[in-house]
Write an enzyme that holds these catalytic residues in place. Structure first.
Site, PDB file in Angstrom:
ATOM      1  N   GLU A 229     -47.970  52.833   9.647  1.00 48.34           N
ATOM      2  CA  GLU A 229     -46.356  52.083   9.702  1.00 48.34           C
ATOM      3  C   GLU A 229     -46.266  51.266  11.138  1.00 48.34           C
ATOM      4  O   GLU A 229     -46.904  51.465  11.961  1.00 48.34           O
ATOM      5  CB  GLU A 229     -45.308  53.191   9.858  1.00 48.34           C
ATOM      6  CG  GLU A 229     -45.551  54.205  11.032  1.00 48.34           C
ATOM      7  CD  GLU A 229     -44.312  55.270  10.665  1.00 48.34           C
ATOM      8  OE1 GLU A 229     -44.033  55.509   9.510  1.00 48.34           O
ATOM      9  OE2 GLU A 229     -43.919  56.095  11.661  1.00 48.34           O
ATOM     10  N   LYS A 231     -44.897  49.738  14.666  1.00 43.19           N
ATOM     11  CA  LYS A 231     -44.581  50.519  15.715  1.00 43.19           C
ATOM     12  C   LYS A 231     -43.461  49.272  16.563  1.00 43.19           C
ATOM     13  O   LYS A 231     -44.000  48.345  16.826  1.00 43.19           O
ATOM     14  CB  LYS A 231     -45.739  50.771  16.915  1.00 43.19           C
ATOM     15  CG  LYS A 231     -45.241  51.552  18.058  1.00 43.19           C
ATOM     16  CD  LYS A 231     -46.268  51.542  19.136  1.00 43.19           C
ATOM     17  CE  LYS A 231     -46.014  52.330  20.116  1.00 43.19           C
ATOM     18  NZ  LYS A 231     -44.835  52.128  21.128  1.00 43.19           N
ATOM     19  N   ARG A 236     -37.383  55.401  20.828  1.00 43.01           N
ATOM     20  CA  ARG A 236     -37.554  56.244  20.037  1.00 43.01           C
ATOM     21  C   ARG A 236     -36.163  57.196  20.136  1.00 43.01           C
ATOM     22  O   ARG A 236     -36.054  57.545  21.264  1.00 43.01           O
ATOM     23  CB  ARG A 236     -38.826  57.336  20.558  1.00 43.01           C
ATOM     24  CG  ARG A 236     -39.035  58.373  19.480  1.00 43.01           C
ATOM     25  CD  ARG A 236     -40.133  57.984  18.281  1.00 43.01           C
ATOM     26  NE  ARG A 236     -40.415  59.149  17.727  1.00 43.01           N
ATOM     27  CZ  ARG A 236     -41.658  59.849  17.844  1.00 43.01           C
ATOM     28  NH1 ARG A 236     -42.330  59.720  18.759  1.00 43.01           N
ATOM     29  NH2 ARG A 236     -41.747  60.831  17.089  1.00 43.01           N
ATOM     30  N   ARG A 256     -35.850  60.282  23.293  1.00 42.00           N
ATOM     31  CA  ARG A 256     -37.081  61.142  22.986  1.00 42.00           C
ATOM     32  C   ARG A 256     -37.238  61.978  23.959  1.00 42.00           C
ATOM     33  O   ARG A 256     -37.860  63.206  23.691  1.00 42.00           O
ATOM     34  CB  ARG A 256     -38.411  59.819  23.547  1.00 42.00           C
ATOM     35  CG  ARG A 256     -39.657  60.644  22.866  1.00 42.00           C
ATOM     36  CD  ARG A 256     -40.837  59.630  23.161  1.00 42.00           C
ATOM     37  NE  ARG A 256     -41.219  59.449  24.562  1.00 42.00           N
ATOM     38  CZ  ARG A 256     -42.514  59.213  24.785  1.00 42.00           C
ATOM     39  NH1 ARG A 256     -43.208  58.396  24.300  1.00 42.00           N
ATOM     40  NH2 ARG A 256     -42.784  59.312  26.319  1.00 42.00           N
ATOM     41  N   GLU A 281     -36.495  54.855  15.210  1.00 39.64           N
ATOM     42  CA  GLU A 281     -36.537  53.646  16.440  1.00 39.64           C
ATOM     43  C   GLU A 281     -35.147  53.093  16.491  1.00 39.64           C
ATOM     44  O   GLU A 281     -34.548  52.548  15.436  1.00 39.64           O
ATOM     45  CB  GLU A 281     -37.604  52.653  16.300  1.00 39.64           C
ATOM     46  CG  GLU A 281     -37.762  51.784  17.385  1.00 39.64           C
ATOM     47  CD  GLU A 281     -38.693  52.384  18.441  1.00 39.64           C
ATOM     48  OE1 GLU A 281     -39.235  51.838  19.511  1.00 39.64           O
ATOM     49  OE2 GLU A 281     -39.285  53.581  18.026  1.00 39.64           O
ATOM     50  N   LYS A 410     -51.416  55.664  18.048  1.00 40.79           N
ATOM     51  CA  LYS A 410     -50.640  54.399  18.266  1.00 40.79           C
ATOM     52  C   LYS A 410     -51.816  53.332  18.664  1.00 40.79           C
ATOM     53  O   LYS A 410     -52.770  53.542  19.506  1.00 40.79           O
ATOM     54  CB  LYS A 410     -49.843  54.466  19.344  1.00 40.79           C
ATOM     55  CG  LYS A 410     -50.208  55.054  20.731  1.00 40.79           C
ATOM     56  CD  LYS A 410     -48.767  55.106  21.721  1.00 40.79           C
ATOM     57  CE  LYS A 410     -49.245  55.704  23.107  1.00 40.79           C
ATOM     58  NZ  LYS A 410     -48.230  55.979  24.021  1.00 40.79           N
TER      59      LYS A 410
END
Length: 550
Positions: A229, A231, A236, A256, A281, A410
């Site tokens: 997906e 980024k 976050r 986060r 996000e 990531k």
């Protein structure tokens, strides 16, 4: 205060995380309630004293010492608490002779009970009673700028080590606790049951990813085992909501790290009319298009938001994961099952402020590499510009707190690089207070015979300790002007220091003379081999901005 001051002093000189944790565990084990609870609150950033601000402290110290001398000393030291602690002159004869030692609980209760007019006299009395280290610790405590290399997470980890808890056990109930955390310590030490969490919208520790090692990881991983997906270039967040015992609807928006940031986003809270927890996000989305991160920055770090800024910078959540719904904890389910539930949940919610982060279709690593490099092929222009890279998530992975190995990765886009010229330098804080470690750099603008440097960014990391010492020596030897704690260094076409700057992206900015703002700039390397005339021009950044928005 003596034990707390000694703890801060030792933490500030200890670079190793494990050693810091050991110091904290020893302090929490040997210090009685409520002092250890107030120390935990200070380390976690949960204490606030509204009537004790830097301006008040500066006023107090300049009543005792020459203001010019204080200004020069503060400029040299670079740390307000340290400067005042060293320069403070107490009256002859120790005011605390024969008195009970000042305890941390006395400071907290005293400041909480003191009004604006009583605070100055109270602080002066305490500063007179304490030695240099005690004064330094007191000032650090009341200003909230401890800077001893201890995060809130590390402090909670130390509490967990008092018994057999995990740090994530504490994270899940943290926002329902109150200082001085007596029930938390009792639980950690096995003297009481887990504190009852009455918050209907608790924070759940997030699952984090490891950076991709392209050569190693792609050779070992099967692309069929993973979903990908985008980024996104936001922050976050976790949106949680549920029914309170009295029937009221509790709604929370967490960062986060677990900080409750709800008050800054009331417009988003209005859309959390559900019993669930979403991982996603936070973005500024206008007319269906994601806006630059610089727009989101205008809403971050605020205690509240006015009607104008809410209207100008509408925020939304792009959902990644569903952690709980209708009282059911989904974190033990595999990612593909949670994703199916998330898709159905977002569709039924039909909120204009909560949408679904789309998956990236790919059959192999090469195809995913192309999508990562050219997101515009799959997304609209604005959304493609807001993509930082891609996330890889193992389809069978449960949602585990922390950074478990082999589950999430990531894969960020390669950073942009430019050569810029150092223009200004400022002293750092804490361990860096003796070095010029905060740098402003610029690029050239104008015709060759009338060019000027315009600032395009600031950076205070990316360099090694040895490079820090090299830059510091250069700043001291090439200062041509001073503005308080800031030094202007030589930056002509022939003389100056060229630095290679890495950054994640660019945005338009009316606050900067160059009209541009960098995203996450850092010093990549020092270019002693170049003279400033060889540094990049503003045209390079303008072209880069146009390319990333194309």
């Amino acid at each position: 205060m003596h034990a707390f001051a000694r703890l801060l002093d030792r933490l500030s000189f200890e670079p190793r995380r494990t050693a810091k944790e050991a110091l904290l565990v020893d302090y929490f084990r040997t210090t009685p309630d409520p002092d250890r609870g107030y120390a935990l609150a200070a380390l976690a950033g949960s204490l606030d004293f509204p009537h004790a601000k830097p301006a008040l402290l500066k006023g107090l110290v300049t009543e005792r010492v020459d203001p010019v001398l204080f200004g020069l000393s503060y400029d040299f030291v670079g740390d307000l608490s340290e400067t005042i602690a060293l320069m403070w002159t107490a009256p002859a004869g120790r005011p605390d002779d024969g008195a009970e030692p000042l305890a941390l609980r006395d400071v907290v209760s005293g400041l909480r009970g003191a009004g604006r007019t009583q605070a100055p006299a109270l602080l002066s009395t305490w500063l007179d009673r304490l030695d240099e280290i005690g004064r330094w610790a007191l000032l650090k405590l009341i200003t909230g700028g401890l800077r001893v290399g201890v995060s809130a997470r590390l402090a909670k980890t130390a509490v967990a080590r008092l018994g057999r808890l995990e740090p994530d056990d504490i994270e899940e109930i943290w926002n329902g606790l109150a200082t001085p955390y007596a029930e938390l310590f009792a639980w950690a030490e096995g003297r009481a049951d887990r504190p009852r969490n009455v918050d209907p919208a608790p924070f759940r520790p997030p699952m984090l990813a490891h950076p991709v090692n392209e050569e190693k990881d792609f050779a070992a991983l099967d692309a069929a085992d993973f979903a990908a997906e985008w980024k996104w270039d936001g922050i976050r967040v976790q949106a949680a909501a549920g029914r309170e015992p009295g029937g009221m609807h509790g709604r929370r928006l967490y960062s986060r790290s677990g900080e409750d940031i709800s008050a800054a986003f009331p417009d988003l809270l209005d859309h959390l009319g559900f019993d669930a927890a979403i991982d996603g996000e936070l973005l500024v989305v206008r007319d269906g298009a994601v806006q630059p991160f610089s727009d989101l920055q205008k809403r971050l770090n605020r205690k509240s938001a006015g009607a104008r800024i809410i209207a100008d910078y509408p925020v939304a959540i792009r959902a990644y994961d569903l952690l709980a719904v209708d009282g059911e904890d989904l974190r033990s389910l595999p990612f593909h099952a949670r994703r199916t539930r998330l898709e159905r949940f977002v569709a039924e919610l039909a909120s204009p402020r909560i949408d679904l982060s789309p998956l990236v279709p790919f059959d192999g690593w090469a195809e995913l590499a192309t999508a990562r490099h050219e997101p515009g092929r799959l997304l609209g222009e604005a959304d493609a510009a807001a993509v930082e890279g891609v996330m890889l998530k193992r389809r069978a992975a449960p949602y585990l707190p922390g950074r478990p190995k082999g589950e999430w990765f990531k894969w960020k886009r390669d950073p942009f690089l430019i050569d810029a010229v150092l223009m200004y330098a400022q002293r750092g804080h804490g361990k860096r207070s003796s070095f010029y470690s905060d740098y402003t750099f610029g690029v050239w603008r104008g015709a060759p015979d009338a060019r000027e440097l315009v600032p395009v960014g600031k950076a205070y990391f990316g360099f090694t300790d040895e490079e820090l010492r090299e830059i510091d020596r250069f700043v001291r030897a090439n200062t041509q002007n001073r503005f308080g704690p800031v030094r202007e260094v030589v930056h002509t076409p022939e003389r100056g220091l060229v630095v290679e700057v890495a950054f994640e992206g660019l945005n338009r900015s009316g606050r900067h003379k160059s009209g541009l703002a960098m995203r996450f700039p850092r010093i990549s390397r020092l270019r002693w081999d170049k003279i400033p005339a060889e540094a990049d021009r503003i045209d390079t950044l303008e072209a880069l901005l146009s390319a990333t928005r194309a």
